[in-house]
Motif scaffolding. Structure first.
Motif, mmCIF file in Angstrom:
data_model
loop_
_atom_site.group_PDB
_atom_site.id
_atom_site.type_symbol
_atom_site.label_atom_id
_atom_site.label_comp_id
_atom_site.label_asym_id
_atom_site.label_seq_id
_atom_site.Cartn_x
_atom_site.Cartn_y
_atom_site.Cartn_z
ATOM 1 N N CYS A 106 25.568 22.744 -12.024
ATOM 2 C CA CYS A 106 25.828 23.253 -13.380
ATOM 3 C C CYS A 106 25.956 24.775 -13.369
ATOM 4 C CB CYS A 106 24.738 22.793 -14.340
ATOM 5 S SG CYS A 106 24.803 21.018 -14.696
ATOM 6 N N ARG A 142 29.378 26.912 -14.254
ATOM 7 C CA ARG A 142 29.404 27.938 -15.310
ATOM 8 C C ARG A 142 29.879 29.278 -14.753
ATOM 9 N NH1 ARG A 142 24.586 25.435 -16.841
ATOM 10 N NH2 ARG A 142 23.373 27.071 -15.833
ATOM 11 N N GLN A 167 30.128 18.785 -15.806
ATOM 12 C CA GLN A 167 28.740 18.399 -16.058
ATOM 13 C C GLN A 167 28.221 17.549 -14.913
ATOM 14 O OE1 GLN A 167 27.907 16.641 -19.792
ATOM 15 N NE2 GLN A 167 28.735 18.333 -20.975
ATOM 16 N N CYS A 168 26.995 17.841 -14.523
ATOM 17 C CA CYS A 168 26.294 17.100 -13.488
ATOM 18 C C CYS A 168 24.993 16.614 -14.110
ATOM 19 C CB CYS A 168 26.029 18.016 -12.291
ATOM 20 S SG CYS A 168 25.316 17.187 -10.864
#
Length: 80
Positions: free
Chosen positions: A63, A67, A74-75
């Motif tokens: 994540c 970012r 998404q994980c």
């Protein structure tokens, strides 16, 4: 044990997903591509099975890396 999963979105490039799978889950290019295609086609792909603390760390790493590169990838983890 917990499964670590990547979730599909419409914005993260497929190549970035392959890089994440290679970098954080030690996959070869072919295996990473197979998992990336599962994420793309099925909405989610299994990255691996880990004890809770390792799974949690992997989720945080992925994540954070996503970012930093301004991708919404998404994980998540779920109990196996």
């Amino acid at each position: 044990m917990f499964q670590v999963l990547l979730l599909n979105d419409d914005f993260t490039p497929m190549e970035f997903v392959v890089v994440v799978l290679q970098k954080f889950f030690g996959m070869g290019r072919e295996k990473a591509t197979q998992v990336m295609l599962a994420v793309h086609r099925e909405g989610r792909g299994v990255c691996g099975l880990y004890p809770r603390d390792i799974a949690s760390t992997k989720v945080e790493q992925v994540c954070s890396f996503s970012r930093q590169h301004q991708h919404p990838l998404q994980c998540v983890m779920e109990e196996a």
